[in-house]
Design a protein around this motif. Sequence first.
Motif, mmCIF file in Angstrom:
data_model
loop_
_atom_site.group_PDB
_atom_site.id
_atom_site.type_symbol
_atom_site.label_atom_id
_atom_site.label_comp_id
_atom_site.label_asym_id
_atom_site.label_seq_id
_atom_site.Cartn_x
_atom_site.Cartn_y
_atom_site.Cartn_z
ATOM 1 N N THR A 103 0.841 -1.196 0.000
ATOM 2 C CA THR A 103 0.000 0.000 0.000
ATOM 3 C C THR A 103 0.877 1.247 0.000
ATOM 4 O OG1 THR A 103 -1.730 -1.173 1.211
ATOM 5 C CG2 THR A 103 -1.808 1.237 1.228
ATOM 6 N N ALA A 104 0.516 2.205 -0.820
ATOM 7 C CA ALA A 104 1.290 3.434 -0.945
ATOM 8 C C ALA A 104 0.348 4.632 -0.915
ATOM 9 C CB ALA A 104 2.088 3.429 -2.249
ATOM 10 N N PHE A 105 0.912 5.804 -0.620
ATOM 11 C CA PHE A 105 0.101 7.020 -0.628
ATOM 12 C C PHE A 105 0.961 8.198 -1.063
ATOM 13 C CE2 PHE A 105 2.084 7.307 3.532
ATOM 14 C CZ PHE A 105 2.336 8.667 3.673
ATOM 15 N N LYS A 106 0.308 9.259 -1.469
ATOM 16 C CA LYS A 106 1.027 10.484 -1.838
ATOM 17 C C LYS A 106 0.156 11.695 -1.569
ATOM 18 C CE LYS A 106 -0.251 10.449 -6.764
ATOM 19 N NZ LYS A 106 0.291 10.503 -8.145
ATOM 20 N N VAL A 107 0.805 12.810 -1.289
ATOM 21 C CA VAL A 107 0.164 14.113 -1.166
ATOM 22 C C VAL A 107 0.883 15.039 -2.144
ATOM 23 C CG1 VAL A 107 -0.639 13.828 1.189
ATOM 24 C CG2 VAL A 107 1.658 14.718 0.774
ATOM 25 N N TYR B 265 4.911 14.433 -2.113
ATOM 26 C CA TYR B 265 5.637 13.462 -1.307
ATOM 27 C C TYR B 265 4.956 12.112 -1.500
ATOM 28 C CZ TYR B 265 7.096 10.645 2.659
ATOM 29 O OH TYR B 265 7.567 9.614 3.426
ATOM 30 N N THR B 266 5.739 11.072 -1.813
ATOM 31 C CA THR B 266 5.207 9.737 -2.060
ATOM 32 C C THR B 266 5.880 8.734 -1.144
ATOM 33 O OG1 THR B 266 4.850 10.280 -4.400
ATOM 34 C CG2 THR B 266 4.784 7.961 -3.790
ATOM 35 N N ASP B 267 5.075 7.951 -0.435
ATOM 36 C CA ASP B 267 5.569 6.869 0.407
ATOM 37 C C ASP B 267 5.160 5.556 -0.259
ATOM 38 O OD1 ASP B 267 5.766 4.802 2.433
ATOM 39 O OD2 ASP B 267 5.998 6.407 3.886
ATOM 40 N N PHE B 268 6.144 4.752 -0.640
ATOM 41 C CA PHE B 268 5.868 3.523 -1.395
ATOM 42 C C PHE B 268 5.589 2.314 -0.509
ATOM 43 C CE2 PHE B 268 8.686 6.181 -3.985
ATOM 44 C CZ PHE B 268 7.898 6.340 -5.117
ATOM 45 N N GLY B 269 5.687 2.464 0.792
ATOM 46 C CA GLY B 269 5.437 1.340 1.679
ATOM 47 C C GLY B 269 6.663 0.458 1.827
ATOM 48 N N LYS B 270 6.432 -0.815 2.164
ATOM 49 C CA LYS B 270 7.518 -1.759 2.432
ATOM 50 C C LYS B 270 7.183 -3.111 1.819
ATOM 51 C CE LYS B 270 9.172 -1.761 6.589
ATOM 52 N NZ LYS B 270 9.305 -1.993 8.065
ATOM 53 N N THR C 281 12.404 -3.999 1.925
ATOM 54 C CA THR C 281 12.763 -2.804 1.173
ATOM 55 C C THR C 281 11.667 -1.769 1.337
ATOM 56 O OG1 THR C 281 13.949 -4.124 -0.479
ATOM 57 C CG2 THR C 281 13.339 -1.877 -1.098
ATOM 58 N N GLU C 282 12.055 -0.542 1.662
ATOM 59 C CA GLU C 282 11.106 0.561 1.732
ATOM 60 C C GLU C 282 11.704 1.780 1.049
ATOM 61 O OE1 GLU C 282 10.329 1.817 5.779
ATOM 62 O OE2 GLU C 282 12.135 0.769 6.449
ATOM 63 N N ALA C 283 10.802 2.701 0.630
ATOM 64 C CA ALA C 283 11.273 3.850 -0.133
ATOM 65 C C ALA C 283 10.271 4.993 -0.059
ATOM 66 C CB ALA C 283 11.500 3.454 -1.594
ATOM 67 N N TRP C 284 10.792 6.202 -0.259
ATOM 68 C CA TRP C 284 9.946 7.384 -0.396
ATOM 69 C C TRP C 284 10.614 8.324 -1.392
ATOM 70 C CZ3 TRP C 284 12.557 11.809 0.625
ATOM 71 C CH2 TRP C 284 13.586 11.791 1.572
ATOM 72 N N ALA C 285 9.841 9.283 -1.907
ATOM 73 C CA ALA C 285 10.377 10.226 -2.895
ATOM 74 C C ALA C 285 9.626 11.547 -2.814
ATOM 75 C CB ALA C 285 10.269 9.656 -4.303
ATOM 76 N N VAL C 286 10.324 12.614 -3.189
ATOM 77 C CA VAL C 286 9.735 13.946 -3.319
ATOM 78 C C VAL C 286 9.896 14.370 -4.785
ATOM 79 C CG1 VAL C 286 9.824 16.355 -2.585
ATOM 80 C CG2 VAL C 286 10.268 14.529 -0.931
ATOM 81 N N PRO C 287 8.857 14.210 -5.598
ATOM 82 C CA PRO C 287 8.966 14.545 -7.018
ATOM 83 C C PRO C 287 8.567 15.996 -7.304
ATOM 84 C CG PRO C 287 6.930 13.352 -6.631
ATOM 85 C CD PRO C 287 7.626 13.467 -5.293
ATOM 86 N N LEU C 288 9.179 16.554 -8.338
ATOM 87 C CA LEU C 288 8.801 17.853 -8.890
ATOM 88 C C LEU C 288 8.641 17.658 -10.387
ATOM 89 C CD1 LEU C 288 8.362 20.926 -8.664
ATOM 90 C CD2 LEU C 288 10.843 21.196 -8.969
ATOM 91 N N SER C 289 7.408 17.832 -10.887
ATOM 92 C CA SER C 289 7.101 17.465 -12.270
ATOM 93 C C SER C 289 6.452 18.607 -13.049
ATOM 94 C CB SER C 289 6.156 16.252 -12.299
ATOM 95 O OG SER C 289 6.712 15.143 -11.630
ATOM 96 N N LEU C 290 6.761 18.622 -14.338
ATOM 97 C CA LEU C 290 6.044 19.468 -15.283
ATOM 98 C C LEU C 290 4.796 18.710 -15.718
ATOM 99 C CD1 LEU C 290 6.129 22.084 -17.059
ATOM 100 C CD2 LEU C 290 7.196 20.666 -18.816
ATOM 101 N N VAL C 291 3.639 19.353 -15.629
ATOM 102 C CA VAL C 291 2.359 18.707 -15.931
ATOM 103 C C VAL C 291 1.735 19.373 -17.151
ATOM 104 C CG1 VAL C 291 0.090 18.076 -15.041
ATOM 105 C CG2 VAL C 291 2.027 18.229 -13.481
ATOM 106 N N ALA C 292 1.342 18.566 -18.124
ATOM 107 C CA ALA C 292 0.648 19.062 -19.317
ATOM 108 C C ALA C 292 -0.715 18.383 -19.389
ATOM 109 C CB ALA C 292 1.450 18.770 -20.582
ATOM 110 N N GLY C 293 -1.776 19.170 -19.491
ATOM 111 C CA GLY C 293 -3.105 18.581 -19.485
ATOM 112 C C GLY C 293 -4.088 19.342 -20.344
ATOM 113 N N ALA C 294 -5.219 18.722 -20.585
ATOM 114 C CA ALA C 294 -6.266 19.326 -21.388
ATOM 115 C C ALA C 294 -7.616 18.783 -20.953
ATOM 116 C CB ALA C 294 -6.042 19.035 -22.872
ATOM 117 N N PRO C 295 -8.673 19.593 -21.039
ATOM 118 C CA PRO C 295 -10.016 19.104 -20.706
ATOM 119 C C PRO C 295 -10.517 18.137 -21.774
ATOM 120 C CG PRO C 295 -10.138 21.335 -21.558
ATOM 121 C CD PRO C 295 -8.681 21.021 -21.402
#
Length: 197
Positions: free
Chosen positions: A67-71, A87-92, A100-114
């Motif tokens: 189970t994982a979660f992100k905000v 912030y993403t927590d990937f669980g264990k 094995t456990e891991a987490w990450a702080v991503p910064l992304s360019l987002v492209a979207g359209a309706p």
Amino acid sequence: MMHKRIITTVALLGMASAMPALAQSDYRAPWRGDFWGYVGASGGQSKFRTDCRESLTQFFDCDKRDTAFKVYAGGKMNEWLGLEVGYTDFGKVAASGGETEAWAVPLSLVAGAPLGERFGLFGKLGGLYGRTDVSAEPSTLLDTGHKSGWGWTYGAGATFAVTPTVQIRADWDRYKLDFVGGRRDVDMLSAGVQFRF
């Protein structure tokens, strides 16, 4: 008096006819000009793309999912492009006698359209800072320890507007993380709620 009543009546009819269009336009994707930012939270399942040693699978579990979660929070640069940080927590997971456990702080360019009045599609590409930890008993002969560093991520998703400011969001993301022994992928499939402002 008569012409004033006619003008008033025409104005009221014009406003009444414009209201449905305005109401519908409020449901468009978060990159539309009516909203400049959003925050949200999602939960789902992560998949560590790590190998399980065949010689150890008969003695130890090989579970690559948890189970994982992100905000996250984002803002737009124009109608189609924006930036998102989170912030993403990937669980264990347990594999070959280790954990094995891991987490990450991503910064992304987002492209979207309706897509219609309430649906939206988007894609993401960016970098991240992450940390991974691998622990195991010495008898497993696994590489153990923690690793921190920069990586990159990409993904895609869709939104559905429940109200003008509340959306349901679904994402698929892949994260490139450094582990002891080399770089590996961690995937995440998630769904959640985001609020626009």
